[in-house]
Design a protein around this motif. Structure first.
Motif, short mmCIF file in Angstrom:
data_model
loop_
_atom_site.label_atom_id
_atom_site.label_comp_id
_atom_site.label_asym_id
_atom_site.label_seq_id
_atom_site.Cartn_x
_atom_site.Cartn_y
_atom_site.Cartn_z
N LEU A 16 29.55 1.42 19.44
CA LEU A 16 28.61 0.46 20.00
C LEU A 16 27.49 0.23 18.75
O LEU A 16 27.13 -1.12 18.51
N LEU A 19 29.30 -2.10 16.23
CA LEU A 19 29.34 -3.46 16.64
C LEU A 19 28.15 -4.03 16.67
O LEU A 19 27.74 -5.01 15.93
N THR A 20 26.97 -3.38 16.81
CA THR A 20 25.49 -3.86 16.87
C THR A 20 25.38 -4.17 15.32
O THR A 20 24.65 -5.34 14.99
N ALA A 23 27.06 -7.45 14.40
CA ALA A 23 26.63 -8.45 14.84
C ALA A 23 25.27 -8.90 14.02
O ALA A 23 25.03 -10.14 13.78
N LEU A 187 23.75 -6.53 26.44
CA LEU A 187 25.03 -6.23 25.60
C LEU A 187 26.17 -6.68 26.02
O LEU A 187 27.15 -7.21 25.56
N LEU A 188 26.55 -6.10 27.30
CA LEU A 188 27.88 -6.16 28.09
C LEU A 188 27.97 -7.57 28.20
O LEU A 188 29.25 -8.14 28.08
N LYS A 191 28.81 -9.64 25.00
CA LYS A 191 30.13 -9.47 24.43
C LYS A 191 31.27 -10.40 25.19
O LYS A 191 32.26 -10.72 24.30
N ARG A 192 30.98 -10.64 26.33
CA ARG A 192 31.92 -11.61 27.19
C ARG A 192 31.50 -13.01 26.58
O ARG A 192 32.28 -13.88 26.55
N GLU A 217 38.85 -10.90 17.56
CA GLU A 217 38.69 -9.23 17.06
C GLU A 217 38.23 -9.48 15.48
O GLU A 217 37.35 -8.43 15.27
N ARG A 220 34.48 -10.16 15.93
CA ARG A 220 33.93 -9.42 17.05
C ARG A 220 32.52 -9.08 17.07
O ARG A 220 31.68 -9.60 17.91
N TYR A 223 30.82 -12.63 17.50
CA TYR A 223 30.74 -13.25 18.73
C TYR A 223 29.65 -12.34 19.48
O TYR A 223 29.23 -13.16 20.38
N THR A 224 29.65 -11.20 19.26
CA THR A 224 28.74 -10.28 20.28
C THR A 224 27.22 -10.74 20.21
O THR A 224 26.44 -10.90 20.81
#
Length: 280
Positions: A16, A19-20, A23, A187-188, A191-192, A217, A220, A223-224
């Motif tokens: 996480l 990913l953050t 982003a 965040l969840l 992500k979608r 991917e 990723r 997009y998040t």
């Protein structure tokens, strides 16, 4: 068993965090903001929204009234244990947020899907990506970008599915956890929402599922970042539909940058990367 749970928790936290970080570096979260400015400065893009104002406002009023009548008191009672004296205000804000999400989901499904497609395609045309748009619809000569939009050759692939609503309801209890729960919830959802914003773009590119997944991917983090910013805007009470349209414009601007190869390795325009650096 406890050690295994701890190990999984640490791995998830590291993932996480990475990913953050990706982003934030990408600057993709600025595209929804650019979408607002671009939408407001291009009046032709307003027409799909104004044509749907009456039905969406009626739906919004009905849903908001229903939510306050049937869900406000139960949620206020629960939040009395987590928010103390601020429970009444916190519950009201939560109900407004929930109403905004439901209005957006139902409107996108039943009322404004075609209008959002027109907005996306019109924004692409305004960025000189006619060849891309022509893969999915006829293009008329002359006029402004919206006036040029002809008959759809490919209908949007997104059909009604209860998954989005079910997923939202599953994540909703996270909001009862002060601060941290809300952050995880957004965040969840983000992500979608990020990849979903480019569903029309992937269709115009004629990418199969494998190609889409590879692209998503690869970017990723970007997009998040886009998805989180878009979700936050669409959670704003009484303005969710407006932001649904501006987020669509932001997604189109990003797609245009990709098509014109004005992107960095993070998948976004160089100027956004520079703006993101300044914000760090």
């Amino acid at each position: 068993m406890a050690e295994r749970v701890k190990e999984v928790a640490v791995e998830e936290a590291d993932r996480l965090k990475s990913l953050t970080s990706d982003a934030a570096r990408s600057g993709a979260y600025l595209y929804p903001i650019r979408g607002i400015a671009y939408f407001l400065s291009h009046k032709s893009l307003w027409r799909p929204l104004t044509s749907k104002l009456a039905p969406t406002m009626t739906l919004g009023l009905g849903i908001t009234t229903f939510m306050f009548v049937f869900t406000y008191l139960p949620q206020a009672a629960v939040m009395a244990f987590t928010s103390g004296p601020l429970a009444a205000i916190s519950a009201a804000l939560l109900v407004l947020s929930e109403s905004s999400t439901l209005i957006t989901i139902l409107s996108k499904t039943f009322l404004i899907e075609d209008a959002l497609t027109d907005t996306f395609d019109g924004a692409l045309l305004s960025k000189n990506t006619t060849d891309l748009v022509s893969e999915g619809r006829q293009i008329k000569a002359g006029g402004d970008p919206i006036a040029k939009l002809g008959k759809l050759l490919k209908k949007p692939l997104v059909k009604f599915t209860p998954k989005a609503l079910i997923r939202y309801l599953m994540y909703l209890p996270l909001n009862f956890i002060p601060v941290v729960g809300t952050v995880v919830f957004v965040l969840l959802q983000g992500k979608r929402a990020g990849p979903a914003a480019h569903t029309r773009y992937f269709q115009l590119k004629q990418w199969n599922k494998s190609q889409q997944e590879k692209h998503i991917e690869q970017y990723r983090g970007a997009y998040t970042g886009f998805g989180v910013a878009a979700v936050l805007l669409e959670l704003v009470p009484l303005a969710s539909i407006f932001f649904a349209f501006t987020n669509t414009v932001g997604a189109a601007l990003w797609a245009a940058d990709i098509e014109n190869q004005h992107i960095t390795k993070e998948g976004t325009a160089p100027r956004l990367r520079e703006q993101a650096k300044k914000a760090e």
